[in-house]
Design a protein around this motif. Structure first.
Motif, short mmCIF file in Angstrom:
data_model
loop_
_atom_site.label_atom_id
_atom_site.label_comp_id
_atom_site.label_asym_id
_atom_site.label_seq_id
_atom_site.Cartn_x
_atom_site.Cartn_y
_atom_site.Cartn_z
N THR A 172 0.81 -1.21 0.00
CA THR A 172 0.00 0.00 0.00
C THR A 172 0.85 1.27 0.00
O THR A 172 1.74 1.43 0.84
CB THR A 172 -0.92 0.02 1.23
OG1 THR A 172 -1.62 -1.21 1.31
CG2 THR A 172 -1.91 1.16 1.13
N THR A 173 0.54 2.18 -0.92
CA THR A 173 1.10 3.53 -0.93
C THR A 173 0.02 4.50 -1.39
O THR A 173 -0.99 4.10 -2.00
CB THR A 173 2.31 3.66 -1.89
OG1 THR A 173 1.87 3.42 -3.24
CG2 THR A 173 3.41 2.68 -1.54
N TYR A 174 0.24 5.77 -1.09
CA TYR A 174 -0.72 6.80 -1.50
C TYR A 174 -0.82 6.86 -3.03
O TYR A 174 -1.92 6.94 -3.59
CB TYR A 174 -0.28 8.15 -0.94
CG TYR A 174 -1.21 9.29 -1.26
CD1 TYR A 174 -2.23 9.67 -0.40
CD2 TYR A 174 -1.07 10.01 -2.46
CE1 TYR A 174 -3.08 10.71 -0.70
CE2 TYR A 174 -1.91 11.06 -2.77
CZ TYR A 174 -2.92 11.41 -1.88
OH TYR A 174 -3.77 12.44 -2.20
N ASN A 175 0.32 6.84 -3.70
CA ASN A 175 0.32 6.94 -5.16
C ASN A 175 -0.38 5.77 -5.83
O ASN A 175 -1.03 5.93 -6.86
CB ASN A 175 1.75 7.05 -5.68
CG ASN A 175 2.48 8.29 -5.20
OD1 ASN A 175 3.63 8.23 -4.81
ND2 ASN A 175 1.79 9.44 -5.21
N LEU A 176 -0.27 4.58 -5.24
CA LEU A 176 -0.96 3.43 -5.80
C LEU A 176 -2.47 3.63 -5.76
O LEU A 176 -3.18 3.38 -6.75
CB LEU A 176 -0.56 2.17 -5.03
CG LEU A 176 -1.29 0.88 -5.42
CD1 LEU A 176 -1.01 0.52 -6.88
CD2 LEU A 176 -0.88 -0.27 -4.51
N LEU A 177 -3.00 4.07 -4.62
CA LEU A 177 -4.44 4.32 -4.50
C LEU A 177 -4.88 5.41 -5.47
O LEU A 177 -5.97 5.33 -6.07
CB LEU A 177 -4.77 4.71 -3.07
CG LEU A 177 -4.56 3.63 -2.01
CD1 LEU A 177 -4.69 4.22 -0.62
CD2 LEU A 177 -5.54 2.49 -2.18
#
Length: 558
Positions: free
Chosen positions: A325-330
């Motif tokens: 999980t990362t912010y950019n992935l979401l």
């Protein structure tokens, strides 16, 4: 002190597009009013001039061209640009899933499902490669094998996964009397074929090959093609799986906490039912994940984004754990209209204003805290039960709270509920594979990966069969469980080397013939231990043909 204040004012004016003519008093007034609160754009104040100039470029989003056939742009937000607010997460997008696929068929035989993952051409390739390897290794007395004999070898391995004897040689012991082994292939031939089993000619390895698993790639590619043909479920998840192995392999890994911590790592895209829709073999820098994905997102998030290319329709829900999980992935998944959620590591999310564990421990169980990114795309939810759990999502936050627990009712956010219901697909797949895993004690990684591939093929075949049986309204008692399904596939693989009953008992043109071998071959009639040079040229099996033991006659009559 004055120089530091001027430096602070200079950088903050750049980050907020303010004119440099601001006086110190005006700057302090804005700071006191809370209008210049983005202090995380500064580091220690000791950075070089080169780093200072880069801060002005951080106002623009990074756009890069995707490699090869992808001409769309991948847009991500830099970490220091991520800002959070304490407010409930609200979304106006429709998260309902509409499945327009019409996928209905009557259940087939177990072996037909299996052949969709392992076609006949693979057995021909395995027999040819095995013969070549035996010749290259200079094995004396090796009789060339055939695709039918390789089918038998694989079928016996699958049967071993069901029966699970302590030693392989025990399957041929007279006291055990296991007909599928004693009447199909002798023990020495089994070990000889297994030690020479190959899928690839070693001399044909490309000079610039970077694939660690090139020796088993044809088998996994065939399975991968079938997985890509399956229609997707609404709820999907990405997680890792360990193939048990201890030996000499450059990509062998140790993952603490796994049932089998040593082995080869694989990444899976699975449905809630455990069905495999896509997978990747982990091999470090040479893994088939785009360099762009790994550079911009990192390895874990890059794997998820690579596997998400399999999702071509909108409104699927994708779940993963904090390793990925990362912010950019979401952010990127939201652009593709994929609703994603997962556990989170707070250090990856630019210091969100969530309450600390110490504060939440004093609150009632089931308490939660929520923060939403300034652009409203991503929500962070911290929930405290017996300990704190941080979740992140691009489509749901605290939402509608419900209660869980048998003796003590504890409130939980909606994102926790959805995650718990849908995240276990890969774990379910691991469990099904481990139930009747083909155990093999060998330090050859190729054998371990080959047997694991066949176990995966059987499990996915059974999940397809069970889904078709459910759609055909078959009763549970009429549906094969995994044990009988796998044994059925094993028996079909073994019997593929034998004549079909309608051929064996048709009483037409069954003529005895005499081979030119130096040594006699064991009779293929069940429970006969004799050896003979006589074979039926129609059935192509050896049968005793002597006055006191006429197996040839008995084998062609019911």
């Amino acid at each position: 002190m004055t120089s530091q204040l001027i430096y602070f004012m200079y950088i903050t004016c750049f980050s907020h597009n303010l004119p440099l003519e601001y006086k110190v008093i005006d700057f302090l007034e804005h700071l006191v009013n809370g209008e210049l609160s983005d202090l995380d754009c500064l580091d220690s104040g000791n950075e070089a001039d080169e780093n200072e100039s880069k801060l002005t470029e951080d106002q623009e989003e990074i756009t890069v061209n995707r490699e090869e056939d992808d001409h769309e742009q991948m847009t991500i937000t830099r970490k220091h640009e991520i800002k959070w607010r304490h407010r409930p997460f609200t979304t106006i997008i429709d998260t309902s899933f509409q499945n327009h696929l019409i996928y209905d068929r009557h259940p087939m035989s177990p072996y037909k499902y299996f052949k969709q993952y392992v076609p006949d051409v693979l057995f021909d390739l395995m027999s040819d490669s095995t013969n070549i390897y035996a010749m290259q290794s200079g094995t004396l007395g090796f009789k060339p094998t055939s695709s039918g004999e390789i089918r038998t070898l694989i079928g016996l391995h699958l049967a071993m996964g069901v029966m699970k004897m302590p030693r392989v040689s025990m399957y041929w012991e007279a006291g055990m009397d296991i007909g599928i082994f004693r009447n199909t292939m002798c023990r020495d031939r089994f070990f000889q074929l297994r030690s020479h089993l190959h899928l690839f000619n070693n001399l044909e390895r490309p000079a610039e090959n970077n694939d660690v698993f090139y020796k088993v790639r044809p088998l996994y590619d065939a399975m991968h093609r079938r997985c890509l043909e399956l229609p997707l479920e609404e709820n999907l998840c990405v997680d890792e799986q360990m193939v048990p192995f201890r030996g000499s392999l450059s990509v062998e890994q140790y993952v603490k906490g796994k049932p089998h911590p040593w082995g080869v790592k694989m990444y899976f895209l699975c449905g809630k039912s455990g069905m495999t829709y896509d997978f990747l073999l982990h091999q470090g820098a040479t893994m088939e994940v785009s360099e762009q994905f790994k550079t911009q997102l990192g390895l874990g998030a890059g794997v998820v984004y690579h596997l998400s290319q399999r999702i071509t329709e909108a409104d699927h829900k994708l779940y993963f754990d904090n390793y990925f999980t990362t912010y950019n992935l979401l952010e990127l998944l939201a652009e593709k209209k994929i609703h994603a959620a997962g556990t989170a590591r707070v250090c990856r999310f630019a210091s969100p204003p969530l309450q600390s564990d110490k504060v939440m421990a004093k609150m009632p169980r089931g308490s939660c805290d929520e923060a939403v990114s300034r652009d409203g795309k991503v929500a962070l939810v911290k929930w405290f039960d017996s300990r704190s759990v941080v979740m992140t999502s691009n489509f749901v936050g605290v939402g509608t709270m419900d209660e869980q627990g048998t003796f003590l009712k504890v409130s939980r956010p909606e994102v926790i509920k959805l995650y718990n219901e849908a995240m276990g697909g890969v774990d379910l797949l691991n469990q099904l594979v481990s139930l009747y895993r083909t155990e093999i004690r060998s330090r050859k990684w190729t054998l371990r990966m080959i047997t694991h591939a066949f176990d995966l093929a059987v499990v996915n075949s059974w999940l397809e069969y069970r889904l078709d049986a459910k759609r055909a309204n078959l009763q549970t008692k009429d549906t094969l469980d995994l044990l009988h399904f796998k044994m059925n596939v094993a028996q079909c693989l073994v019997s593929d080397a034998r004549p079909l009953p309608e051929v064996q008992y048709d009483m037409v043109d069954h003529m005895p013939n005499y081979d030119e071998k130096t040594e006699a071959t064991r009779c293929k009639r069940p429970y006969c231990t004799g050896k003979t040079h006589v074979f039926c040229d129609k059935c192509n099996i050896h049968l005793c043909f002597v006055p006191h033991r006429n197996c040839f006659k008995a084998a062609h009559r019911k």
